[in-house]
Design a protein around this motif. Sequence first.
Motif, mmCIF file in Angstrom:
data_model
loop_
_atom_site.group_PDB
_atom_site.id
_atom_site.type_symbol
_atom_site.label_atom_id
_atom_site.label_comp_id
_atom_site.label_asym_id
_atom_site.label_seq_id
_atom_site.Cartn_x
_atom_site.Cartn_y
_atom_site.Cartn_z
ATOM 1 N N MET A 1 -35.084 26.234 12.211
ATOM 2 C CA MET A 1 -35.054 24.970 12.959
ATOM 3 C C MET A 1 -35.429 25.231 14.424
ATOM 4 S SD MET A 1 -31.993 22.201 13.430
ATOM 5 C CE MET A 1 -30.948 23.187 14.482
ATOM 6 N N PHE A 2 -34.834 26.261 15.020
ATOM 7 C CA PHE A 2 -35.149 26.581 16.424
ATOM 8 C C PHE A 2 -36.621 26.989 16.556
ATOM 9 C CE2 PHE A 2 -30.585 27.803 18.019
ATOM 10 C CZ PHE A 2 -30.247 26.462 17.989
ATOM 11 N N ASP B 1 -23.381 25.091 18.300
ATOM 12 C CA ASP B 1 -24.439 25.989 18.791
ATOM 13 C C ASP B 1 -25.830 25.483 18.429
ATOM 14 O OD1 ASP B 1 -23.164 26.677 16.332
ATOM 15 O OD2 ASP B 1 -24.438 28.434 16.176
ATOM 16 N N ASP B 2 -25.937 24.665 17.346
ATOM 17 C CA ASP B 2 -27.227 24.012 17.065
ATOM 18 C C ASP B 2 -27.570 23.035 18.190
ATOM 19 O OD1 ASP B 2 -26.374 23.494 13.542
ATOM 20 O OD2 ASP B 2 -27.294 25.231 14.533
ATOM 21 N N ILE B 3 -26.565 22.291 18.618
ATOM 22 C CA ILE B 3 -26.761 21.251 19.643
ATOM 23 C C ILE B 3 -27.206 21.891 20.958
ATOM 24 C CG2 ILE B 3 -25.479 19.638 21.129
ATOM 25 C CD1 ILE B 3 -23.852 18.870 18.608
ATOM 26 N N VAL B 4 -26.522 22.962 21.354
ATOM 27 C CA VAL B 4 -26.864 23.642 22.616
ATOM 28 C C VAL B 4 -28.287 24.205 22.541
ATOM 29 C CG1 VAL B 4 -26.271 25.582 24.130
ATOM 30 C CG2 VAL B 4 -24.456 24.111 23.189
ATOM 31 N N GLY B 5 -28.619 24.828 21.410
ATOM 32 C CA GLY B 5 -29.963 25.403 21.257
ATOM 33 C C GLY B 5 -31.041 24.334 21.242
ATOM 34 N N ALA B 6 -30.722 23.160 20.686
ATOM 35 C CA ALA B 6 -31.706 22.069 20.635
ATOM 36 C C ALA B 6 -31.946 21.501 22.037
ATOM 37 C CB ALA B 6 -31.215 20.970 19.695
ATOM 38 N N VAL B 7 -30.870 21.340 22.817
ATOM 39 C CA VAL B 7 -31.028 20.838 24.195
ATOM 40 C C VAL B 7 -31.850 21.828 25.014
ATOM 41 C CG1 VAL B 7 -29.785 20.347 26.341
ATOM 42 C CG2 VAL B 7 -28.977 19.373 24.184
ATOM 43 N N ALA B 8 -31.615 23.117 24.791
ATOM 44 C CA ALA B 8 -32.368 24.150 25.529
ATOM 45 C C ALA B 8 -33.853 24.096 25.156
ATOM 46 C CB ALA B 8 -31.799 25.531 25.205
ATOM 47 N N ARG B 9 -34.182 23.467 24.017
ATOM 48 C CA ARG B 9 -35.582 23.365 23.558
ATOM 49 C C ARG B 9 -36.148 21.965 23.784
ATOM 50 N NH1 ARG B 9 -32.918 27.236 20.981
ATOM 51 N NH2 ARG B 9 -34.021 29.172 20.396
#
Length: 372
Positions: free
Chosen positions: A226-227, A252-260
């Motif tokens: 996904m990332f 941690d999915d949410i944080v990684g998605a915002v970072a992207r």
Amino acid sequence: MTLITFRKDATDGKARTGVLSTPRGDIRTPAFMPVGTAATVKAMLPESVAATGADILLGNTYHLMLRPTAERIDRLGGLHRFMNWDKPILTDSGGFQVMSLAALRKLTEKGVTFKSHIDGSRHEITPERSMEIQKLLGSDIVMCFDECPALPADKTRIAQSMRLSMRWAQRSRDAFGDRPGHALFGIQQGGLEQDLRAESAAALTEIGFDGYAVGGLAVGEGQEAMFGCLDFASDQLPQDKPRYLMGVGKPDDIVGAVARGIDMMDCVLPSRSGRTGQVFTRHGVLNIKNARHQDDPRPIDDACTCPACTKYSRAYLHHVFRSQEMISSMLLTWHNLHYFQQIMDGMRKAIAAGTFTRWQADFHANRAGGDI
Ligand SMILES: CNc1nc2c(CCc3ccc(C(F)(F)F)cc3)c3[nH]c(N)nc(=O)c3cc2[nH]1
Ligand SMILES: [Zn+2]
């Protein structure tokens, strides 16, 4: 009638923070949207959902068209009045739920016919009918009618499905018409394929939408895939419009998605898992049904300001869960939704301050084990 406007206040790397303004209220981004499937966020009063910090919640075309029907909700004054939620509502277009919930589904160029999982009656959703239902519900942000292919699927199948969704996006746009104060979001498809996602993004941008969703993910591909997809998909979408990643996810999915570069997300996880005793905290996840909590006088999280953590002990929450008391679902759902909103608030502040990288490091360090 004011339009819906997206104002970006700051960026930090690919992360953005800002405000999506609607006639029913402002949505602070990055935003987490609680799922209110059948006109209720389960085990929560609307005022409690608002107290967790949610600016917007999700409703569902599929569930509401079957029961109590969109026409009845319209006659009763619309979904906001019906469920006593006067802030913005985003409704999904129904396609995803049909494919995951309904029986005897038949997919054609025109749309999808299916048998209701409630009473077996036959129904049809087309892009035009989905727009009509979402208009009857009165939702502020409407999603295009799309097809989300089940993974794994070969590239040919993914491409055919994406191209059907793009034809349906055009029909959704045409049927939506001109509704000031209401937004229509397109949904990018294309599986994990960069070229197909680029083709989808170009098609949607050509049609023109008020926001763009990354669809077709959180369907079992796993966080790494996904990332990997988000690493290119966000940049394929217009940078001045909101980006909504559908169905995501764990903290941690949410944080990684915002970072992207993602601005909006939804997930059933905090509410659904709250009902199973799963509790999210800044140190990780615990399950309250575990016997180790039965004599523990401490709160779930002594830094959390939610009612479950300020007024009750783990021992009590363990007891009411084991006894299947309704207050268990109420308190654990409230805590989980509050915690998810705390993550969003922390990210909005960190992005605005230019300290998002440090915030991410602290977020992951806090979760690295330790007795919770
Ligand atoms: C869980 N993973 C996932 N959820 C996905 C969803 C549903 C999102 C949703 C919306 C409303 C509700 C409601 F219960 F509040 F109503 C519940 C869930 C998708 N929706 C569409 N249209 N296209 C997609 O491609 C897509 C991909 C999705 N991956
Ligand atoms: Zn709490």
